[in-house]
Design a protein around this motif. Structure first.
Motif, PDB file in Angstrom:
ATOM      1  N   ASP A   8     -51.181   8.333  46.601  1.00  7.96           N
ATOM      2  CA  ASP A   8     -52.092   9.477  46.524  1.00  7.96           C
ATOM      3  C   ASP A   8     -52.285   9.830  45.052  1.00  7.96           C
ATOM      4  OD1 ASP A   8     -53.602  11.704  46.822  1.00  7.96           O
ATOM      5  OD2 ASP A   8     -52.312  12.658  48.308  1.00  7.96           O
ATOM      6  N   ARG A  15     -53.712  12.405  43.630  1.00  9.62           N
ATOM      7  CA  ARG A  15     -53.420  13.792  43.249  1.00  9.62           C
ATOM      8  C   ARG A  15     -51.926  14.002  43.075  1.00  9.62           C
ATOM      9  NH1 ARG A  15     -55.127  18.747  42.597  1.00  9.62           N
ATOM     10  NH2 ARG A  15     -54.005  20.535  43.451  1.00  9.62           N
ATOM     11  N   TYR A  16     -51.131  13.406  43.916  1.00  8.51           N
ATOM     12  CA  TYR A  16     -49.683  13.539  43.785  1.00  8.51           C
ATOM     13  C   TYR A  16     -49.211  12.929  42.466  1.00  8.51           C
ATOM     14  CZ  TYR A  16     -44.703  13.036  44.807  1.00  8.51           C
ATOM     15  OH  TYR A  16     -43.342  13.093  44.735  1.00  8.51           O
ATOM     16  N   LYS A  23     -46.474   8.170  49.347  1.00  9.33           N
ATOM     17  CA  LYS A  23     -47.021   9.321  48.645  1.00  9.33           C
ATOM     18  C   LYS A  23     -47.483   8.968  47.240  1.00  9.33           C
ATOM     19  CE  LYS A  23     -42.327  10.804  47.380  1.00  9.33           C
ATOM     20  NZ  LYS A  23     -41.356  11.912  47.472  1.00  9.33           N
ATOM     21  N   TYR A  59     -49.398  20.860  52.502  1.00 10.79           N
ATOM     22  CA  TYR A  59     -50.682  20.800  53.195  1.00 10.79           C
ATOM     23  C   TYR A  59     -51.425  19.479  52.964  1.00 10.79           C
ATOM     24  CZ  TYR A  59     -49.832  25.813  53.437  1.00 10.79           C
ATOM     25  OH  TYR A  59     -49.264  27.045  53.667  1.00 10.79           O
ATOM     26  N   GLY A  60     -51.233  18.868  51.793  1.00 12.05           N
ATOM     27  CA  GLY A  60     -51.991  17.664  51.495  1.00 12.05           C
ATOM     28  C   GLY A  60     -51.304  16.388  51.901  1.00 12.05           C
ATOM     29  N   SER A  66     -57.406   9.426  41.781  1.00 13.04           N
ATOM     30  CA  SER A  66     -57.250  10.868  41.613  1.00 13.04           C
ATOM     31  C   SER A  66     -58.616  11.542  41.577  1.00 13.04           C
ATOM     32  CB  SER A  66     -56.470  11.175  40.331  1.00 13.04           C
ATOM     33  OG  SER A  66     -57.215  10.760  39.196  1.00 13.04           O
ATOM     34  N   TYR A  76     -49.225  21.226  47.710  1.00 15.13           N
ATOM     35  CA  TYR A  76     -49.805  19.942  48.121  1.00 15.13           C
ATOM     36  C   TYR A  76     -48.861  19.178  49.036  1.00 15.13           C
ATOM     37  CZ  TYR A  76     -52.277  15.533  47.789  1.00 15.13           C
ATOM     38  OH  TYR A  76     -52.959  14.384  48.077  1.00 15.13           O
ATOM     39  N   ARG A  77     -47.563  19.285  48.787  1.00 21.19           N
ATOM     40  CA  ARG A  77     -46.615  18.629  49.682  1.00 21.19           C
ATOM     41  C   ARG A  77     -46.655  19.229  51.077  1.00 21.19           C
ATOM     42  NH1 ARG A  77     -41.296  18.100  45.708  1.00 21.19           N
ATOM     43  NH2 ARG A  77     -41.871  16.096  44.751  1.00 21.19           N
ATOM     44  N   ARG A 125     -57.019   7.440  49.134  1.00 21.76           N
ATOM     45  CA  ARG A 125     -56.576   8.484  48.214  1.00 21.76           C
ATOM     46  C   ARG A 125     -55.916   7.931  46.951  1.00 21.76           C
ATOM     47  NH1 ARG A 125     -55.739  13.769  50.406  1.00 21.76           N
ATOM     48  NH2 ARG A 125     -56.577  13.944  52.506  1.00 21.76           N
ATOM     49  N   SER A 175     -48.385  24.149  42.534  1.00 22.48           N
ATOM     50  CA  SER A 175     -49.450  23.327  43.116  1.00 22.48           C
ATOM     51  C   SER A 175     -48.877  22.114  43.817  1.00 22.48           C
ATOM     52  CB  SER A 175     -50.429  22.892  42.020  1.00 22.48           C
ATOM     53  OG  SER A 175     -51.020  24.002  41.393  1.00 22.48           O
ATOM     54  N   LEU A 176     -47.849  21.496  43.232  1.00 21.19           N
ATOM     55  CA  LEU A 176     -47.231  20.332  43.869  1.00 21.19           C
ATOM     56  C   LEU A 176     -46.550  20.726  45.171  1.00 21.19           C
ATOM     57  CD1 LEU A 176     -46.487  17.354  43.734  1.00 21.19           C
ATOM     58  CD2 LEU A 176     -44.468  17.981  42.411  1.00 21.19           C
TER      59      LEU A 176
END
Length: 911
Positions: free
Chosen positions: A223, A225-226, A220, A210-211, A410, A207-208, A407, A203-204
Motif C-alpha cells: 500500500d 499510503r502506508y 501492507k 480504516y484503510g 501512493s 489508516y491502520r 494500491r 494519521s498512520l
C-alpha cells in the motif's frame, strides 16, 4: 596518479579576504623594522601553527620573500582564527567553537586499522549501521586486496565481478570530490518536528484502523499510503543527524534500511520535510560510481537499449543483490538518468528479486522532484528532457508491472502525474488507471477533476466527479458528499472552463443537469458561473432570466453577481439600454463598499463615452460626468497632483454624497481610466500639454507618491496609453523615451507595446523602422499575435509591397482575412492581379506548412509514446542445411527449459 591538493586551502584563501585590506598598510610600514628577535618569534609561532594543524611553509614560502615575515604572521593568525570556526582543531590545540562536523581523509595505513576496528564492532553488534556523523568513515567489511584511486577517491578493489575501472570510463559520473562535501549545520526546531511527528503517527493509526482492512492481509507494504506515512515517521523520529550505510547486499539488508534511504531522498524533494526533519546522509557503495560509469558509458545521449545491454553485462550476483543500491545512488546523484535504469531494470530478462515497492517509490521520488524542481545541480536541458519523458516511461512500466496491484502507487505519485501530464497524457493515464481499477483517493480525484476542467475537457471532469459520488454508501451520503465545499468548487470550475470554446455554450444546460443528478444543490456560486457563461456567449436575455430567479430560489446576489452582469452589459453593442441596471449597481457598490464593483460602473461610463463621443463638446461633457462618478466613490488623493497640472481639469466637489473619511481606495483600473480620460481631455485642448502630464506622472512614480499609483505603474497598460498618443501625433522620440522609462520602472514592454510602436511607423511610411521594431520584439522572446500581422499587412498594402503582403498573409487566420477593413486596404493595391497571385501562393504555403507541422507532431507523438525497443541479447546462429539453403537454428530447443526467467515478486521484510 593523484594530483597534490593543498591542505586547508579554503581557510587560507578565506584569510586573504577579510584581514588583508585592513592590515596591509600596517604590515608594509612595519616590515622595515623587523629584527632578528622578530624572526625567532616568528619561527616559534610557525611551530605552534604547525602543531595546531596549519601549513605555513607550504603556502607562504614565496609570500615571505615578497611581503616579509610580518605578512606571514598575519596569514598564520588569520588562518588559525578561521580554522577554529570550521574544524575541531588538532590535538586540542584549538577550541571547538561550533560549525560543521569534519570528515577528514585518512592515509592508507590508517584505513586498514579502521577496517579492523569496524569488523570487530560489527561482529559484536551486527545490527548497528545507522550512527552519528561524528563517527569515522567506515570501510565495507569485505576482504581488501589492495587500494586504488578512482577519480580522486581511494576505494577498495574487489577481485570478484567484472572489470570495473577501464580507461574509457568517463570521469565526473561519480561526482566524488577530492575532499568530502561540506555539510552545513541545519537548525531543526524540535517543537515543530514533534508536532509534525505526532500528526503523522495519528494519521498512520487512523489508516491502520480504516484503510488497511481494505487491503489484503500480509501485504501492507504494498500500500503506497502506508509506505509514505512510514517513511515520514522514519525521517521525523530521529533526534539528530544520521548516516545510513548501504553496504550490505539486498538479501541481508533489513527492509527498514530501504525505507530509511527513501526517507533521506524524500527530504531533498519535499521542502517542508527538509525544514522539520534532520538530515540523513547516505553512504553508498564505492562500486556504485564505477557501475554508473559502465551503464552510461555513451554519455548524455545514452538510449534505454544501450543501458539495458550494459546492465546485462553485469554479474548475476551483482544484479540480484545490489540493484537497489545502484537505483538509490542514481536517484540521489543523477536523477535524470534513473529513468533509463528503471526501464532496463523492469525489462525481461531482469532480476528475480525485483521489489515493485522500490520501483513505485522511485517513481514517486522522481515525480515529486520534477514538480518541485528540486535538483538544481542537473543541467536544465537534461532535466527538461527527462521530465518530458517521465509520463510515457511511467505509463509503460505501470501497465506491465504495477497495474495488477491497486494500491501500490501512493496518492502523491498519482497527484504528481496529473501535474506533469499534458491533456493527452492525462487522458491516457486516467484511462489506464480506470481499467486497472487503481485506487485514487477523494482529494486526488478532485485534483484530476480540476486539471481536466482547466484543460477544457469537461467530459473527463464529469467522469471524475461521477467516480467520487459512486463511492458513497447510500443516497444520503452521496448528497452530503456532493455538497461539500471542495466538490462544489470543482463543479463550478468544470462549468466555467467549459466555455473555453464559445461554441460549447449549448453544453451548459447538460452540465448543470448532470451536476444536479449527482446531488449538487445550486448555490450562488454556480448561478454566477451560469450567468457568466451566458454573458460571455452574448446571451444577455438568459443571463437576466437566471438573475431574476435568484429570489425564487431563496438566494441573494453578491458582489460577484453584480460585477458579472454589469461587465456583460458593458460589452454589448448598445450598453445604453442597461443604464437603469448600471445605476442600481452603483447604489449597491456604495452599500457594500465594494471598490471593484464601483470600478466596473466607472468602466461602464467610460465605454459609453467612447460610444457616444461624436464631437469635442460631447466628449468634455461626458468626461466631467465620469469625473463626478469617480469622486462619488474614490479618494481624490492619488490623482490630485495630476489634476493640478492642467487648469482645465479642475474637479468639482463630491456634492456632499461622501465625506473624505468614507472614500474608498481606488483599484489600479480606476486610476487607469481616469488617467486615460485625462490624456483625452488634455489632448483635445493642447497636444503639447500631454508631455507635461506624462512628466508629472513619471515624477509621481519615481517618488512613490501613492502605493496604488505605483502598483499601476508596474503594469504596462498605462504606459501604452501614453505611447499610443505620442505615436498618433508622430512624436517618436518621446515614444522611445516612454519605452525606456517603462523598463526602468519595472513594467516590461509587451506585445501591445510593440504593436503600437510598429503601427505608428507604418502609418508614417517608415517601413525600415517598423521592421526593426518587429525584429526587436522577436529578439526579446515576445511572440507576435494576430493584431501584429494585421498591422504589418495593412502597412505593406498601403506601401504597395505586394511580395511582403503574400508573406504576411501566411500567418493571418481565417477570421482576420475576412475583416472588411483589411479587405479594403488590400483593394487599394494597384496591381490586383499580382495580389491575387501572391495570396494564392500564400495559401498553398500555409497549407503545406500546416500539413508538415501535423506530420511532425504525429511523429513526435509516436516516438515519445513508443515503448523502448530492446534488441535481443542472443542472436540465432545461421547454419546451412543439406539442400544448400540457409536455415535458422532455434534459440530454444522444443521441450527444453529456457535459460532465463523473469519473476516480479514482493519480498516481505520485518519492520
Amino acid at each position: 596518479m593523484r594530483s597534490v591538493s593543498l591542505r586547508n586551502a579554503r581557510s587560507t584563501a578565506s584569510a586573504t579576504s577579510p584581514f588583508l585590506p585592513f592590515l596591509a598598510p600596517r604590515a608594509f610600514a612595519e616590515v622595515q623594522l623587523h629584527t632578528q628577535q622578530d624572526e625567532r618569534s616568528h619561527i616559534e609561532q610557525k611551530k605552534k601553527s604547525r602543531s595546531a594543524g596549519g601549513n605555513v611553509s607550504a603556502w607562504n614560502g614565496k609570500e615571505r620573500a615578497a611581503l616579509g615575515a610580518r605578512y606571514a604572521d598575519i596569514f598564520s593568525f588569520a588562518r588559525q582564527q578561521l580554522r577554529s570556526y570550521s574544524t575541531k582543531g588538532s590535538g586540542g590545540a584549538l577550541p571547538q567553537t561550533g560549525g560543521r562536523v569534519p570528515r577528514r581523509r585518512f592515509e592508507r595505513n590508517q584505513k586498514f586499522k579502521v577496517e579492523q576496528a569496524e569488523n570487530k564492532e560489527k561482529s559484536a553488534n551486527p545490527h548497528r549501521v545507522i550512527h552519528q556523523v561524528a563517527s569515522v568513515r567506515a570501510i565495507p567489511g569485505r576482504t581488501i586486496r589492495k587500494m586504488v584511486s578512482v577519480w580522486g577517491r581511494v576505494v577498495p578493489w574487489r577481485t570478484q565481478g567484472f572489470e570495473r575501472f577501464s580507461t574509457h570510463l568517463q570521469p565526473g559520473l561519480g561526482v566524488h570530490s577530492r575532499r568530502p562535501a561540506r555539510r552545513n549545520p541545519v537548525f531543526i526546531s524540535d517543537g515543530r518536528r514533534h508536532r509534525r511527528l505526532k500528526l503523522i503517527r495519528k494519521s498512520l493509526h487512523a489508516y491502520r484502523c480504516y484503510g488497511l482492512p481494505k487491503v489484503r492481509k500480509g501485504s501492507k507494504m504494498m500500500d503506497g499510503r502506508y509506505r509514505s506515512l512510514y517513511r515520514r515517521i522514519h525521517a521525523l523520529s530521529a533526534p539528530k543527524v544520521r548516516t545510513l550505510s548501504l553496504y550490505e547486499p539486498l538479501d541481508t539488508l533489513p527492509g527498514k534500511y530501504i525505507t530509511t534511504a527513501f526517507a533521506a531522498l524524500d527530504r531533498k524533494v519535499y521542502a517542508r520535510l527538509s525544514r522539520r526533519a534532520h538530515p540523513i546522509y547516505l553512504r553508498h557503495l564505492p562500486d556504485c560510481a564505477s557501475w554508473t560509469a559502465s551503464l552510461f558509458s555513451s554519455g548524455a545521449a545514452t538510449e534505454p537499449d544501450q543501458v539495458w545491454r550494459h546492465w546485462n553485462t553485469f554479474d548475476e550476483e551483482i544484479k540480484e543483490r545490489y540493484w537497489p543500491h545502484l537505483l538509490i545512488y542514481l536517484l540521489e546523484k543523477f536523477p535524470h538518468r534513473a529513468q533509463h535504469f528503471l526501464q532496463a531494470l523492469t525489462h525481461r530478462p531482469s532480476v528475480e528479486s525485483l521489489d515493485l515497492c522500490i520501483i513505485a517509490d522511485a517513481f514517486e521520488n522522481l515525480a515529486r522532484g520534477y514538480v518541485n524542481r528540486s535538483w538544481k545541480s542537473v543541467a536544465k536541458e537534461r532535466l527538461q528532457e527527462s521530465k518530458d519523458q517521465f509520463i510515457p516511461t511511467f505509463y509503460h512500466i505501470f501497465r506491465e508491472h504495477l497495474a495488477p496491484y491497486q494500491r501500490i502507487c501512493s496518492q502523491d505519485l498519482i497527484f504528481c502525474v496529473a501535474e506533469l501530464a499534458s491533456l493527452e497524457d492525462l487522458r491516457r493515464m486516467f484511462e489506464l488507471m480506470k481499467e486497472s481499477d487503481t485506487h485514487i483517493g477523494h482529494d486526488v480525484l478532485l485534483h484530476y477533476t480540476n486539471k481536466f476542467a482547466k484543460f477544457g475537457d469537461f467530459e473527463k471532469a464529469l467522469s471524475c466527479l461521477e467516480n467520487i459520488v459512486k463511492g458513497a454508501a447510500n443516497n444520503e451520503a452521496r448528497v452530503q458528499l456532493a455538497n461539500e465545499q471542495k466538490f462544489r468548487w470543482s463543479c463550478a470550475l468544470t462549468l466555467h472552463r467549459s466555455m473555453m470554446n464559445k461554441d460549447a455554450y449549448h453544453e451548459t444546460t447538460g452540465i448543470v443537469a448532470t451536476l444536479v443528478g449527482y446531488g449538487v444543490k445550486l448555490d450562488i456560486l454556480l448561478y454566477n458561473v451560469i450567468m457568466h457563461n451566458a454573458m460571455k456567449a452574448g446571451d444577455v436575455d438568459t443571463a437576466f432570466k437566471v438573475y431574476n430567479t435568484l429570489d425564487e430560489n431563496g438566494l441573494k446576489p453578491d458582489k460577484v453577481t453584480f460585477s458579472t452582469m454589469l461587465y456583460g452589459c458593458t460589452m454589448t453593442a448598445d450598453p445604453v439600454k442597461f443604464n437603469d441596471f448600471a445605476d442600481y449597481c452603483a447604489e449597491t457598490a456604495k452599500e457594500m463598499k465594494d471598490p471593484w464593483l464601483a470600478a466596473d460602473y466607472l468602466y461602464y461610463q467610460y465605454v459609453r463615452l467612447h460610444r457616444e463621443s461624436r464631437n469635442t463638446e460631447t466628449t468634455l461633457g461626458r468626461s466631467q460626468q465620469i469625473l463626478q462618478t469617480y469622486l462619488q466613490f474614490f479618494s481624490p488623493r492619488p490623482l490630485e497632483p495630476v489634476w493640478a497640472v492642467n487648469a482645465a481639469s479642475s474637479r468639482a466637489g463630491p456634492n456632499g454624497i461622501l465625506t473624505e473619511s468614507t472614500f474608498m481606495d481606488p483599484p489600479p483600473m480606476a486610476l487607469y481610466i481616469m488617467l486615460q480620460l485625462e490624456i483625452l481631455k488634455v489632448s483635445s485642448i493642447d497636444k503639447e500639454q500631454v508631455w507635461t502630464l506624462y512628466e508629472k506622472f513619471l515624477e509621481l512614480v519615481i517618488t512613490n507618491h501613492d502605493p496604488i499609483l505605483s502598483k499601476l505603474a508596474k503594469d504596462s497598460i498605462i504606459w501604452n496609453a501614453f505611447l499610443l498618443f505620442f505615436c498618433r501625433v508622430q512624436h517618436f522620440e518621446r515614444a522611445s523615451q516612454v519605452i525606456r522609462d517603462m523598463s526602468a520602472s519595472g513594467a516590461q514592454p509587451n506585445v501591445y507595446t510593440w504593436n503600437i510602436l510598429m503601427q505608428g511607423f507604418f502609418k508614417n511610411q517608415q517601413m525600415q523602422a517598423a521592421e526593426r521594431v518587429y525584429e526587436i520584439m522577436r529578439s526579446r522572446g515576445i511572440e507576435p499575435d494576430q493584431f501584429t500581422y494585421e498591422v504589418m499587412l495593412r502597412g505593406y498594402a498601403r506601401a504597395q509591397h505586394v511580395r511582403r503582403v503574400g508573406e504576411i498573409m501566411e500567418h493571418v487566420n481565417e477570421e482576420e482575412r475576412l475583416d472588411p477593413k483589411l479587405l479594403q486596404d488590400l483593394a487599394r493595391v494597384h496591381d490586383q492581379r499580382r495580389v491575387l497571385h501572391e495570396l494564392e501562393k500564400a495559401r498553398v504555403r500555409r497549407e503545406q506548412k500546416k500539413e508538415k507541422a501535423a506530420k511532425a507532431k504525429e511523429e513526435r507523438k509516436k516516438l515519445r509514446w513508443a515503448p523502448p525497443e530492446f534488441a535481443p541479447l542472443i542472436k540465432p546462429k545461421e547454419v546451412v542445411d543439406g539442400e544448400g539453403g540457409l536455415n535458422l537454428k532455434p534459440l530454444i530447443d522444443p521441450g527444453s527449459r529456457p535459460g532465463f526467467r523473469f519473476v516480479s515478486v514482493f519480498k516481505s521484510r520485518a519492520i
